[in-house]
Design an enzyme around this catalytic site. Structure first.
Site, mmCIF file in Angstrom:
data_model
loop_
_atom_site.group_PDB
_atom_site.id
_atom_site.type_symbol
_atom_site.label_atom_id
_atom_site.label_comp_id
_atom_site.label_asym_id
_atom_site.label_seq_id
_atom_site.Cartn_x
_atom_site.Cartn_y
_atom_site.Cartn_z
ATOM 1 N N GLU A 48 1.098 -1.443 0.223
ATOM 2 C CA GLU A 48 -0.099 -0.105 -0.017
ATOM 3 C C GLU A 48 0.938 1.134 0.076
ATOM 4 O O GLU A 48 1.768 1.135 1.061
ATOM 5 C CB GLU A 48 -0.827 0.055 1.179
ATOM 6 C CG GLU A 48 -2.116 -0.708 1.362
ATOM 7 C CD GLU A 48 -2.788 -0.768 2.708
ATOM 8 O OE1 GLU A 48 -2.697 0.553 3.131
ATOM 9 O OE2 GLU A 48 -3.384 -1.849 3.087
ATOM 10 N N ASP A 59 -5.596 8.725 10.824
ATOM 11 C CA ASP A 59 -4.400 8.106 11.021
ATOM 12 C C ASP A 59 -3.981 8.767 12.607
ATOM 13 O O ASP A 59 -4.156 10.134 12.717
ATOM 14 C CB ASP A 59 -3.484 8.776 10.062
ATOM 15 C CG ASP A 59 -3.434 7.848 8.768
ATOM 16 O OD1 ASP A 59 -3.100 6.534 8.864
ATOM 17 O OD2 ASP A 59 -3.729 8.439 7.737
ATOM 18 N N TYR A 171 -10.878 -5.170 4.665
ATOM 19 C CA TYR A 171 -9.824 -4.488 5.374
ATOM 20 C C TYR A 171 -10.464 -4.572 6.921
ATOM 21 O O TYR A 171 -11.346 -3.808 7.193
ATOM 22 C CB TYR A 171 -9.706 -3.074 4.975
ATOM 23 C CG TYR A 171 -8.312 -2.527 5.626
ATOM 24 C CD1 TYR A 171 -8.203 -2.532 7.064
ATOM 25 C CD2 TYR A 171 -7.593 -1.861 4.813
ATOM 26 C CE1 TYR A 171 -7.157 -1.908 7.500
ATOM 27 C CE2 TYR A 171 -6.402 -1.138 5.469
ATOM 28 C CZ TYR A 171 -6.078 -1.232 6.660
ATOM 29 O OH TYR A 171 -5.160 -0.573 7.428
#
Ligand code: PLP
Lengths: 262, 395
Positions: A48, A59, A171
């Protein structure tokens, strides 16, 4: 290479996929290429490459800092696609970014640039499947996978929606929160994975940084694991980066080899 | 489509938050027509918050500028700004939803203060994220929040202002979503927030409508409000949307209406922003050509934001709402003017609305009767204005 084919190839070898994340352009554009090759040499199955965004809400501090470094050193959408075209590798590359960068380029153009530069899949953490209609349509035309997330609080009806729309892999986020590597997997992962009724491969990411955690996830039924912050930390340290990246990758990949033994 | 205003709005958030947004939407739909909830909120707004606020005819300004100028006195709400209307509503809703903890972002510190008040009153735990630059320029509000038992966390990332505080509040929320409500402070963010905040702030417009009809026997020609995220603007505008009343949203023009590669020297997203997605909504955003968000600039922390509520973007697009801007300098002039002429010290945010009116009263654009939403009082800004004055005198 298509992501689905990669999972099939690994499945035949009884291996789980090691998916590694780094932020493109961190610390600068030239080094990213070498880091990708180090990951490949270490045994990464899928890479990725983050296209850094100014406001990465999903994040934690480690990847936030990487995004800042990369943007300051000239990474932008044009140089991202140029870099991708330059990288010579057989393993699938996945573009991870935030929706505004896709939207600003135009969804159609962004997907078409992905296809041209050899990207196999796209992950956009701030684009839930409900809002992804246009992206899915364009990606299907170009044969690019769309990867969506399932989290511990995702109800069954949403898991179904994600499973239907995901191509490549699901995911699976094993805990609440943002990216970062200071967590334990805990004993609920197996239950979470069992609860995801889908024929698509499931890769577990967020909070995985060691070979032991990789083994645990694979034992619990993961078809793949995603490791990001631990690698980005090495890049941030600036110390023997390529060597350390390769050796951590090799170590993590060992954790992927036991699939199907239990 | 649900959660959209034309093409604006939506829910562009991580999957982790989708169940929480769905829950919030569901619970709000239940509560908004629940008599007990409505009565409880009315009671709190009245006896705790000090509502209704007056609609005040400003005689000296009116005389000087030649049109009838009314001020909707949100500066008199407990805490000193309109922010409490929303904070009380959402905190009460969160409590009914069984949440124990509140996170919020704040720019000027007014929303943080309102959140701290609501949390203290309702016995909830509160954490407020505030850009480090705003902590510096709105110190008094940091003290106030802490005094009421709220934890204030300075945010050092990005531009160290409101946008970064929202990022950090969202990160906290995704981590603690189970027992935590994100009490967003303006009509921004993913659906249902823009709708919920607008509804809770509409008490401003509802009162205003009744008050102006009582005083004038007629609706005003125009209403002017400042817009950061746009909550005081939507709050006063919403009950007038169907009327023949001109609506003006005044943004922060900052230093000038220009942009560099990473910085906008203003915060005028309705005037200058491009289509984009920020903090969960499709709206108008200050961004570079790639879509990287620009750091915004304004003397007023509460307007210093690169995005704006999606419903305002929609109303501008259909021509119902006129976007305007006022520079730092004109806002400071208006701050001084209202203080001197009427004995009312306005917040720097609200000074933008005042500034637009005094600059344009004579042009005829505003008609004969205008209402300014005086969204807050200026005590919080004195320290940074004194500093600015001293710096100007020294150079
Ligand atoms: C007094 C005052 N007015 C206006 C604003 C801007 O917010 P909004 O545009 O949501 O009303 C703020 C924000 O902090 C404020 O404190």
């Amino acid at each position: 290479m298509k992501i689905a084919d990669k999972f099939e190839e690994l499945d035949n070898k009884n291996e789980a996929a090691l998916i590694t994340y780094i932020c493109a352009g961190d610390p600068d554009i030239e080094s990213t290429k070498d880091i990708v090759y180090a990951l490949e040499k270490g045994g990464a199955d899928i890479i990725e490459l983050g296209l850094p965004f100014s406001d990465p809400v999903a994040d934690g501090p480690i990847i936030q800092a990487a995004s800042v470094r990369a943007i300051q050193n000239g990474m932008n959408t044009d140089s991202y696609f140029r870099l991708l075209e330059d990288i010579e590798t057989d393993i699938p590359l996945v573009c991870m970014t935030y929706y505004n960068l896709v939207y600003a380029r135009g969804i159609k153009d962004f997907v078409s640039d992905c296809a041209k530069s050899g990207v196999s899949g796209i992950i956009i953490p701030d684009l839930p499947v409900d809002e992804a209609g246009d992206l899915i349509r364009e990606s299907q035309k170009k044969g690019i996978a769309n990867i969506f997330m399932v989290t511990p609080n995702t109800p069954a009806y949403r898991i179904e929606k994600v499973s239907q729309n995901t191509t490549g892999f699901i995911y699976v986020v094993p805990r609440m929160g943002v990216t970062g590597n200071k967590s334990e997997l805990g004993n609920s992962l197996k239950k979470q994975l069992d609860g995801i009724k889908s024929d698509k491969p499931k890769a577990v990411g967020f909070g995985i940084s060691t070979k032991e955690q990789v083994e645990e996830a694979v034992n619990d039924g993961a078809d793949g694991v995603i490791v990001g912050s631990a690698l980005v930390n090495i890049i941030a340290s600036g110390d023997n980066v390529l060597e350390k990246i390769e050796s951590l990758t090799r170590d993590l990949k060992r954790g992927c080899l036991k699939k199907g033994i239990n | 489509m649900k959660g959209y205003y034309g093409k604006y709005g939506g829910q562009f958030v991580p999957e982790l938050l989708m169940p929480a947004l769905e829950e919030l939407d569901r619970e709000y739909e239940k509560m908004r027509s629940d008599k007990k909830f409505i009565d409880e909120l009315d009671y709190l707004l009245r006896d705790f918050g000090g509502r209704p606020t007056p609609l005040y005819h400003a005689p000296n300004l009116s005389q000087k500028y030649g049109i009838k100028i009314y001020l909707k006195r949100e500066d008199l709400v407990h805490g000193g700004a309109h922010k409490l209307n929303n904070a009380l509503g959402q905190a009460l809703l969160a409590k009914h939803m069984g949440k124990k903890r509140i996170v919020a972002e704040t720019g000027a510190g007014q929303h943080g203060t309102a959140t701290a008040m609501a949390a203290a009153r309702l016995g909830m735990e509160a954490t407020v994220y505030m850009g480090a630059k705003d902590v510096e320029r709105q110190k008094m509000n940091v003290y106030r929040m802490e005094l009421m038992g709220t934890e204030v966390i300075p945010v050092e990332s990005g531009s160290k202002t409101l946008k970064d505080a929202i990022n950090e509040a969202m990160r906290d929320w995704v981590t603690n979503v189970k027992d935590t409500h994100y009490l967003i402070g303006s009509v921004v963010g993913p659906h249902p927030y823009p709708m919920i905040v607008r509804d809770f702030q509409s008490v401003i417009g509802k009162e205003t409508r009744q008050q102006i009809l009582e005083k004038e026997g007629d609706l005003p020609d125009s209403i002017v409000a400042c817009a950061g995220g746009g909550s005081n603007a939507m709050g006063i505008f919403y009950p007038f949307l169907e009327d023949d009343v001109d609506l003006f949203a005044v943004e922060a023009g900052g230093k000038e209406l220009k942009e560099g590669p990473t910085v906008a020297y203003h915060s005028a997203s309705l005037c200058e922003g491009k289509e984009g997605v920020l903090h969960g909504a499709h709206t108008k955003v200050l961004q570079n050509k790639d879509g990287q968000i620009l750091e915004s600039t304004s003397i007023s922390a509460g307007l210093d934001y690169a995005g704006v509520g999606p419903e305002l973007a929609y109303l501008v697009n259909i021509g119902r709402l006129k976007p305007r801007y006022i520079t730092d300098e004109l806002a400071v002039n208006a701050f001084n003017e209202l203080s001197r002429k009427e004995g009312i010290i306005p917040a720097l945010e609200s000074s933008h609305a005042v500034g637009y009116v005094i600059e344009n009263a004579k042009s005829g654009e505003l008609g004969d009767t205008v209402i300014i939403n005086l969204s807050g009082r200026g005590d919080k800004d004195l320290e940074s204005l004194i500093k600015r004055r001293d710096e100007n005198e020294n150079c």
